[in-house]
Write an enzyme that holds these catalytic residues in place. Sequence first.
Site, PDB file in Angstrom:
ATOM      1  N   ASP A 222       0.846  -1.189   0.000  1.00  0.00           N
ATOM      2  CA  ASP A 222       0.000   0.000   0.000  1.00  0.00           C
ATOM      3  C   ASP A 222       0.887   1.247   0.000  1.00  0.00           C
ATOM      4  O   ASP A 222       1.850   1.329   0.781  1.00  0.00           O
ATOM      5  CB  ASP A 222      -0.919   0.010   1.223  1.00  0.00           C
ATOM      6  CG  ASP A 222      -1.955   1.119   1.153  1.00  0.00           C
ATOM      7  OD1 ASP A 222      -3.002   0.891   0.525  1.00  0.00           O
ATOM      8  OD2 ASP A 222      -1.711   2.196   1.723  1.00  0.00           O
ATOM      9  N   ILE A 223       0.592   2.197  -0.894  1.00  0.00           N
ATOM     10  CA  ILE A 223       1.359   3.440  -0.949  1.00  0.00           C
ATOM     11  C   ILE A 223       0.984   4.297   0.256  1.00  0.00           C
ATOM     12  O   ILE A 223      -0.187   4.595   0.480  1.00  0.00           O
ATOM     13  CB  ILE A 223       1.076   4.205  -2.254  1.00  0.00           C
ATOM     14  CG1 ILE A 223       1.425   3.329  -3.468  1.00  0.00           C
ATOM     15  CG2 ILE A 223       1.881   5.505  -2.297  1.00  0.00           C
ATOM     16  CD1 ILE A 223       1.035   3.938  -4.801  1.00  0.00           C
TER      17      ILE A 223
ATOM     18  N   ASN B 190      -1.907  13.037  -3.632  1.00  0.00           N
ATOM     19  CA  ASN B 190      -2.887  13.544  -4.595  1.00  0.00           C
ATOM     20  C   ASN B 190      -3.292  14.973  -4.274  1.00  0.00           C
ATOM     21  O   ASN B 190      -3.380  15.830  -5.162  1.00  0.00           O
ATOM     22  CB  ASN B 190      -4.124  12.645  -4.613  1.00  0.00           C
ATOM     23  CG  ASN B 190      -4.101  11.652  -5.762  1.00  0.00           C
ATOM     24  OD1 ASN B 190      -3.343  11.794  -6.708  1.00  0.00           O
ATOM     25  ND2 ASN B 190      -4.937  10.642  -5.682  1.00  0.00           N
TER      26      ASN B 190
ATOM     27  N   ASP C  36      -1.135   9.486 -10.379  1.00  0.00           N
ATOM     28  CA  ASP C  36      -1.109   8.367 -11.327  1.00  0.00           C
ATOM     29  C   ASP C  36       0.322   7.935 -11.626  1.00  0.00           C
ATOM     30  O   ASP C  36       0.614   6.741 -11.754  1.00  0.00           O
ATOM     31  CB  ASP C  36      -1.812   8.755 -12.623  1.00  0.00           C
ATOM     32  CG  ASP C  36      -3.331   8.713 -12.504  1.00  0.00           C
ATOM     33  OD1 ASP C  36      -3.825   8.256 -11.459  1.00  0.00           O
ATOM     34  OD2 ASP C  36      -4.016   9.140 -13.440  1.00  0.00           O
TER      35      ASP C  36
ATOM     36  N   GLU D 164      -4.616   2.489  -4.419  1.00  0.00           N
ATOM     37  CA  GLU D 164      -3.168   2.546  -4.212  1.00  0.00           C
ATOM     38  C   GLU D 164      -2.647   1.259  -3.569  1.00  0.00           C
ATOM     39  O   GLU D 164      -1.601   1.242  -2.947  1.00  0.00           O
ATOM     40  CB  GLU D 164      -2.799   3.756  -3.339  1.00  0.00           C
ATOM     41  CG  GLU D 164      -3.355   3.736  -1.946  1.00  0.00           C
ATOM     42  CD  GLU D 164      -4.713   4.417  -1.808  1.00  0.00           C
ATOM     43  OE1 GLU D 164      -5.068   4.759  -0.673  1.00  0.00           O
ATOM     44  OE2 GLU D 164      -5.418   4.604  -2.825  1.00  0.00           O
TER      45      GLU D 164
END
Length: 344
Positions: free
Chosen positions: A211-212, A219, A228, A254
């Site tokens: 997971d980011i 964002n 993106d 993500e």
Amino acid sequence: MRYKETREQTAELLRLVLSQMARHAASFNPMTYAVWYEYLAGINPHLNAALDARVAQCGSLSDHDIAGLHEKFLAGRDAQMSAHVSANLARLVAQVDGAAIEAGDKVRNYGAELDVYRERLQKDIDQQQLGQVVQSLILDTTRVRYTAETFHEQLRKNSHEVEQLRAELEIAQGLACRDPLTGLLNRRGLDQHLQRDWAGKDIESSLLIIDIDQFKSINDTHGHMLGDKVIVAVARVLQGCAGNRGPVARIGGEEFAALMLHTAADTAVGVGEQIRAAVERGRIRRTEGSDAIGGVTVSIGIAGWQSGESFDALMLRADRALYQSKSSGRNRVTLAQMEMASVA
């Protein structure tokens, strides 16, 4: 049914869609929701490309923009795609039918010619006549072989076109197995891979859930387009570090999964550390020549498969390990503990 996402997936999409709708000038109506839903679900790549281009051009989508995107990429889409596929399949069938008739006629003629040669060979003929028969037989056989090869090549080309049409139809029906942004498997593709190559087989495996970290902040700070790029960059790292060991998929906005086949848990931890370190070192630019941003990190949870364990159970343990990585400060790898089998 076009929309195949689960209740949990649609709940997550609801959150993401509302967040995007709030950033734009378009009204909060079903048409706007449908456009953003298909965009974020990744099931309409042509819509995604057009919407990204429009946002890059004007920054905020208006009701007029949404109506145009909906009309072009959602309304009437299924009928148009069905007509397109039907017309092309009819053309391919006609091509195969014509080639088959031609090949069949030539093969029948060849059979008649063989009967003539057989009758001649049953008679007393001299060496010159025998040579003529052999030469004619070689020429006729060569012609038939060429016809067969031509027919085979026509079938090969048509098979390729049919596969392309099938892929187009899958996209139109929401059945595509690839995430259009990253090129990785999506959840549907991962499930199909599991059913084909993993389910019911006793294969030592380890599952990584990646997971980011703080992606919403990325964002909000740098914009959707850079977000993106972050997703694509992480996907490339995953593919490079784990792609040769098993399927790699983007399973959420993500969030990613990598199932490493024939891989023990301790080995998977080493790969997870490679992924974590590579992402942390990375630098991403919004555009060529612009300043690069760093500080992107990932948290990873890993679970080693236990004999008889379902994939859902394996994923649940990897998710719990991911939660531990997140709650312990992020940018780290956590290995789930093996669960003891219950004793009756």
